[in-house]
Design a protein around this motif. Structure first.
Motif, PDB file in Angstrom:
ATOM      1  N   VAL A  11     148.519  54.167 227.274  1.00 43.94           N
ATOM      2  CA  VAL A  11     147.150  53.661 227.147  1.00 43.94           C
ATOM      3  C   VAL A  11     146.334  54.275 228.272  1.00 43.94           C
ATOM      4  CG1 VAL A  11     145.643  51.640 227.195  1.00 43.94           C
ATOM      5  CG2 VAL A  11     147.871  51.501 226.060  1.00 43.94           C
ATOM      6  N   ILE A  12     145.320  55.053 227.929  1.00 45.13           N
ATOM      7  CA  ILE A  12     144.460  55.693 228.927  1.00 45.13           C
ATOM      8  C   ILE A  12     143.278  54.777 229.183  1.00 45.13           C
ATOM      9  CG2 ILE A  12     143.133  57.745 229.518  1.00 45.13           C
ATOM     10  CD1 ILE A  12     144.785  59.248 227.382  1.00 45.13           C
ATOM     11  N   GLY A  13     143.243  54.179 230.361  1.00 43.30           N
ATOM     12  CA  GLY A  13     142.166  53.265 230.725  1.00 43.30           C
ATOM     13  C   GLY A  13     142.686  51.870 230.982  1.00 43.30           C
ATOM     14  N   ALA A  14     142.290  51.288 232.114  1.00 44.20           N
ATOM     15  CA  ALA A  14     142.718  49.930 232.465  1.00 44.20           C
ATOM     16  C   ALA A  14     141.515  49.022 232.666  1.00 44.20           C
ATOM     17  CB  ALA A  14     143.591  49.954 233.716  1.00 44.20           C
ATOM     18  N   GLY A  15     140.496  49.227 231.823  1.00 47.59           N
ATOM     19  CA  GLY A  15     139.427  48.241 231.711  1.00 47.59           C
ATOM     20  C   GLY A  15     139.870  47.149 230.751  1.00 47.59           C
ATOM     21  N   ILE A  16     138.953  46.297 230.344  1.00 50.02           N
ATOM     22  CA  ILE A  16     139.339  45.158 229.511  1.00 50.02           C
ATOM     23  C   ILE A  16     139.846  45.595 228.145  1.00 50.02           C
ATOM     24  CG2 ILE A  16     136.987  44.759 228.649  1.00 50.02           C
ATOM     25  CD1 ILE A  16     139.696  42.091 229.468  1.00 50.02           C
ATOM     26  N   VAL A  17     139.298  46.666 227.552  1.00 51.03           N
ATOM     27  CA  VAL A  17     139.769  47.109 226.240  1.00 51.03           C
ATOM     28  C   VAL A  17     141.178  47.702 226.349  1.00 51.03           C
ATOM     29  CG1 VAL A  17     139.352  48.685 224.321  1.00 51.03           C
ATOM     30  CG2 VAL A  17     137.445  47.441 225.332  1.00 51.03           C
ATOM     31  N   GLY A  18     141.400  48.553 227.344  1.00 54.18           N
ATOM     32  CA  GLY A  18     142.733  49.107 227.544  1.00 54.18           C
ATOM     33  C   GLY A  18     143.757  48.033 227.853  1.00 54.18           C
ATOM     34  N   ALA A  19     143.370  47.049 228.672  1.00 60.32           N
ATOM     35  CA  ALA A  19     144.284  45.969 229.020  1.00 60.32           C
ATOM     36  C   ALA A  19     144.648  45.139 227.796  1.00 60.32           C
ATOM     37  CB  ALA A  19     143.663  45.087 230.096  1.00 60.32           C
ATOM     38  N   MET A  20     143.657  44.863 226.938  1.00 59.31           N
ATOM     39  CA  MET A  20     143.942  44.108 225.715  1.00 59.31           C
ATOM     40  C   MET A  20     144.820  44.909 224.760  1.00 59.31           C
ATOM     41  SD  MET A  20     142.695  40.988 225.584  1.00 59.31           S
ATOM     42  CE  MET A  20     141.420  39.953 226.344  1.00 59.31           C
ATOM     43  N   ALA A  21     144.611  46.225 224.706  1.00 59.73           N
ATOM     44  CA  ALA A  21     145.471  47.067 223.871  1.00 59.73           C
ATOM     45  C   ALA A  21     146.908  46.994 224.371  1.00 59.73           C
ATOM     46  CB  ALA A  21     144.962  48.505 223.875  1.00 59.73           C
ATOM     47  N   ALA A  22     147.098  47.107 225.684  1.00 59.45           N
ATOM     48  CA  ALA A  22     148.446  47.023 226.250  1.00 59.45           C
ATOM     49  C   ALA A  22     149.079  45.665 225.957  1.00 59.45           C
ATOM     50  CB  ALA A  22     148.381  47.273 227.758  1.00 59.45           C
ATOM     51  N   PHE A  23     148.294  44.602 226.054  1.00 55.91           N
ATOM     52  CA  PHE A  23     148.769  43.245 225.799  1.00 55.91           C
ATOM     53  C   PHE A  23     149.296  43.106 224.372  1.00 55.91           C
ATOM     54  CE2 PHE A  23     147.612  38.899 224.325  1.00 55.91           C
ATOM     55  CZ  PHE A  23     148.366  38.125 225.207  1.00 55.91           C
ATOM     56  N   HIS A  24     148.533  43.569 223.403  1.00 50.29           N
ATOM     57  CA  HIS A  24     148.939  43.432 222.004  1.00 50.29           C
ATOM     58  C   HIS A  24     150.074  44.396 221.649  1.00 50.29           C
ATOM     59  CE1 HIS A  24     145.158  41.157 221.588  1.00 50.29           C
ATOM     60  NE2 HIS A  24     145.743  40.605 220.564  1.00 50.29           N
ATOM     61  N   LEU A  25     150.058  45.590 222.198  1.00 57.84           N
ATOM     62  CA  LEU A  25     151.152  46.530 221.959  1.00 57.84           C
ATOM     63  C   LEU A  25     152.453  45.989 222.524  1.00 57.84           C
ATOM     64  CD1 LEU A  25     149.180  49.776 222.789  1.00 57.84           C
ATOM     65  CD2 LEU A  25     150.362  49.378 220.610  1.00 57.84           C
ATOM     66  N   GLN A  26     152.383  45.412 223.711  1.00 60.26           N
ATOM     67  CA  GLN A  26     153.581  44.830 224.321  1.00 60.26           C
ATOM     68  C   GLN A  26     154.095  43.654 223.492  1.00 60.26           C
ATOM     69  OE1 GLN A  26     153.287  42.630 228.133  1.00 60.26           O
ATOM     70  NE2 GLN A  26     154.784  44.105 228.915  1.00 60.26           N
ATOM     71  N   ASN A  27     153.185  42.841 222.994  1.00 54.69           N
ATOM     72  CA  ASN A  27     153.604  41.726 222.139  1.00 54.69           C
ATOM     73  C   ASN A  27     154.274  42.222 220.863  1.00 54.69           C
ATOM     74  OD1 ASN A  27     152.615  39.891 223.961  1.00 54.69           O
ATOM     75  ND2 ASN A  27     150.730  39.462 222.835  1.00 54.69           N
ATOM     76  N   ASP A  28     153.976  43.474 220.485  1.00 61.62           N
ATOM     77  CA  ASP A  28     154.596  44.101 219.314  1.00 61.62           C
ATOM     78  C   ASP A  28     155.948  44.730 219.641  1.00 61.62           C
ATOM     79  OD1 ASP A  28     153.194  43.647 217.026  1.00 61.62           O
ATOM     80  OD2 ASP A  28     152.455  45.688 216.791  1.00 61.62           O
ATOM     81  N   GLY A  29     156.356  44.648 220.906  1.00 62.89           N
ATOM     82  CA  GLY A  29     157.636  45.212 221.301  1.00 62.89           C
ATOM     83  C   GLY A  29     157.578  46.650 221.759  1.00 62.89           C
ATOM     84  N   ARG A  30     156.373  47.203 221.961  1.00 60.52           N
ATOM     85  CA  ARG A  30     156.262  48.592 222.399  1.00 60.52           C
ATOM     86  C   ARG A  30     156.385  48.691 223.923  1.00 60.52           C
ATOM     87  NH1 ARG A  30     154.085  51.737 218.157  1.00 60.52           N
ATOM     88  NH2 ARG A  30     154.822  53.482 219.452  1.00 60.52           N
ATOM     89  N   LYS A  31     156.906  49.826 224.385  1.00 62.41           N
ATOM     90  CA  LYS A  31     157.015  50.116 225.804  1.00 62.41           C
ATOM     91  C   LYS A  31     155.765  50.890 226.213  1.00 62.41           C
ATOM     92  CE  LYS A  31     159.970  52.325 229.265  1.00 62.41           C
ATOM     93  NZ  LYS A  31     161.202  53.130 229.483  1.00 62.41           N
ATOM     94  N   VAL A  32     154.977  50.289 227.095  1.00 55.89           N
ATOM     95  CA  VAL A  32     153.637  50.796 227.375  1.00 55.89           C
ATOM     96  C   VAL A  32     153.523  51.312 228.807  1.00 55.89           C
ATOM     97  CG1 VAL A  32     151.173  50.221 227.442  1.00 55.89           C
ATOM     98  CG2 VAL A  32     152.660  49.154 225.722  1.00 55.89           C
ATOM     99  N   THR A  33     152.850  52.465 228.954  1.00 56.64           N
ATOM    100  CA  THR A  33     152.443  52.983 230.247  1.00 56.64           C
ATOM    101  C   THR A  33     150.913  53.051 230.260  1.00 56.64           C
ATOM    102  OG1 THR A  33     154.434  54.325 230.544  1.00 56.64           O
ATOM    103  CG2 THR A  33     152.494  54.957 231.823  1.00 56.64           C
ATOM    104  N   MET A  34     150.297  52.444 231.266  1.00 57.25           N
ATOM    105  CA  MET A  34     148.842  52.516 231.428  1.00 57.25           C
ATOM    106  C   MET A  34     148.520  53.564 232.480  1.00 57.25           C
ATOM    107  SD  MET A  34     147.697  48.492 231.403  1.00 57.25           S
ATOM    108  CE  MET A  34     146.000  48.885 230.946  1.00 57.25           C
ATOM    109  N   ILE A  35     147.538  54.416 232.187  1.00 55.89           N
ATOM    110  CA  ILE A  35     147.079  55.418 233.151  1.00 55.89           C
ATOM    111  C   ILE A  35     145.603  55.175 233.410  1.00 55.89           C
ATOM    112  CG2 ILE A  35     146.799  57.863 233.655  1.00 55.89           C
ATOM    113  CD1 ILE A  35     149.089  58.468 231.789  1.00 55.89           C
ATOM    114  N   GLU A  36     145.244  55.060 234.684  1.00 53.95           N
ATOM    115  CA  GLU A  36     143.871  54.738 235.080  1.00 53.95           C
ATOM    116  C   GLU A  36     143.481  55.627 236.254  1.00 53.95           C
ATOM    117  OE1 GLU A  36     140.300  53.714 235.944  1.00 53.95           O
ATOM    118  OE2 GLU A  36     141.187  52.771 234.171  1.00 53.95           O
TER     119      GLU A  36
END
Length: 417
Positions: A11-36
């Motif tokens: 996930v490129i971006g750690a603003g509120i939209v990127g953070a929410m994307a990471a939250f839902h992807l993680q809840n889906d069982g995905r392994k997430v890396t955020m880059i900011e």
């Protein structure tokens, strides 16, 4: 540096939209890396007014708006301004804005925003129930104020559209206004009150808490500036400014106003512009702001935060490079003092941030032309916080190749081609 080949989702971006994307992807069982490029909530997510504006379904480009625009544009401190140094550069965006102001496009925009806002409200309700995040939300209610009966009547069609969309509110007069928010100037005799208005009392804190939460559950956070995303085999390669390359099965572009260049590299020329937002956060004081206040005839808001009172609004389309013009925030503060005479306006902290703005006021949510496994989630303008949870849910659905909760055709990247 050798490419890492085992990343799942970046996930490129750690603003509120990127953070929410990471939250839902993680809840889906995905392994997430955020880059900011900086730190979590370093941009617009730190300085927004904290309003969950779900009823705001009316696009700014509307029939007749181009007749008002010249008056706005010649006022450097008006509700919509373009610095002269940027006027030529923004001409293509204004052309798309004009096209989006047709009656057909306007009604299409209301329908798309209505669907998106209902999803956003439902998804945010789930976030509010998360124990680590619940304290950031307050039910303050929202008061929309008008200077005169004429300006109130001029907005009647918009309120009818909101009522048709299922949002609830009441017209109130001066007695109710005084009860809902004491201390307003006597000119405000016409208002709309929505009792279900939700205030995020610390927008930056919410975003950082969300990033901390997903990191505590296994998300990796990496600081770096992404300069390119390119398809590679069955996945993608993300390149950072220092030369590092990281491969990933799925990439989410959610870096706000910086998303346009990455999209262009993937074959999508989106007319994304930078809406520069200004505000002043006043320290705690004896004046008690009880709820969110919209001063609709002046395009600014005053909202209660945990750290004090925030006064902000209006739009300056000026790109990423011009220096800030804090006269705009000072002009808003002077108006707030006139409208709330007991407000103490000294000792405030000024802020300017970049909002990613599309000419039709609809975000970009969908797959990149150059790679099915690159998902766009940007362009929310001043509705990023409001639509963040809904956008995160849609991103997770796209990443899993599931049917999306709503039709995302209105938000497709290529709609301006």
């Amino acid at each position: 540096m050798a490419a890492e080949t085992n990343a799942d989702v970046i996930v490129i971006g750690a603003g509120i939209v990127g953070a929410m994307a990471a939250f839902h992807l993680q809840n889906d069982g995905r392994k997430v890396t955020m880059i900011e490029r900086e730190e979590a909530a370093a941009g617009a997510s730190a300085g927004n007014a904290g309003i969950l504006a779900f009823p705001e379904i009316i696009p700014i480009p509307s029939p007749g708006v181009m007749f008002k625009a010249p008056k706005w544009l010649i006022d450097p401190l008006g509700p919509l301004s373009i610095p002269p140094a940027y006027a030529l550069k923004i001409a293509p965006w204004l052309w798309h804005f004009w096209r989006a102001s047709s009656r057909r496009a306007f009604e299409h925009g209301i329908a798309a925003q209505t669907t998106m806002m209902h999803l956003a409200s439902t998804a945010m309700h789930g976030v509010r129930e998360t124990a680590a995040l619940a304290s950031f939300f307050d039910n303050t209610g929202t008061l929309d104020l008008y200077d005169s009966e004429a300006s109130f009547d001029a907005a009647a069609a918009d309120w009818r559209a909101k009522e048709k969309a299922g949002f609830e509110f009441n017209r109130v007069g001066r007695a109710e206004i005084d009860a809902l928010q004491p201390g307003l100037a006597p000119q405000f005799r016409h208002a709309i009150y929505a009792s279900d208005g939700i205030q995020v009392n610390d927008p930056k804190g919410l975003t950082k808490a969300l990033v901390d939460l997903v990191m505590s559950r296994g998300v990796t956070f990496q600081k770096g500036e992404v300069t390119a995303v390119a398809p590679a085999g069955a996945g993608n390669v993300v390149t950072l400014r220092d030369g590092t390359t990281i491969s990933a099965n799925t990439v989410v572009v959610a870096c706000g106003a910086w998303s346009r260049k990455l999209a262009a590299g993937l074959g999508d020329r989106v007319p994304l512009e930078t809406e520069r937002g200004y505000n002043t956060t006043l320290p705690p004081q004896t004046f008690r702001l009880q709820r969110q206040l919209y001063f609709n005839d002046h395009a600014f808001v005053v909202t209660p935060l945990a750290e004090g009172i925030r006064v902000g609004g209006a739009v300056e389309l000026g790109g990423l490079d011009l220096p800030p013009n804090y006269q705009r925030s000072r002009a808003l503060l002077a108006k707030a003092k006139r409208f709330l005479p007991e407000l103490e306006t000294t000792g405030g902290r000024e802020w300017m941030g970049f909002r990613p703005s599309m000419p039709d006021c609809l975000p970009v949510i969908g797959r990149a032309s150059g790679s099915r496994s690159v998902i766009y989630a940007f362009g929310h303008g001043h509705l990023g916080l409001t639509q963040s949870a809904g956008t995160g849910r849609l991103v997770a659905e796209l990443a899993a190749d599931r049917p999306t909760s709503i039709d995302i055709t209105p938000f497709r990247p290529g709609r301006f081609n």
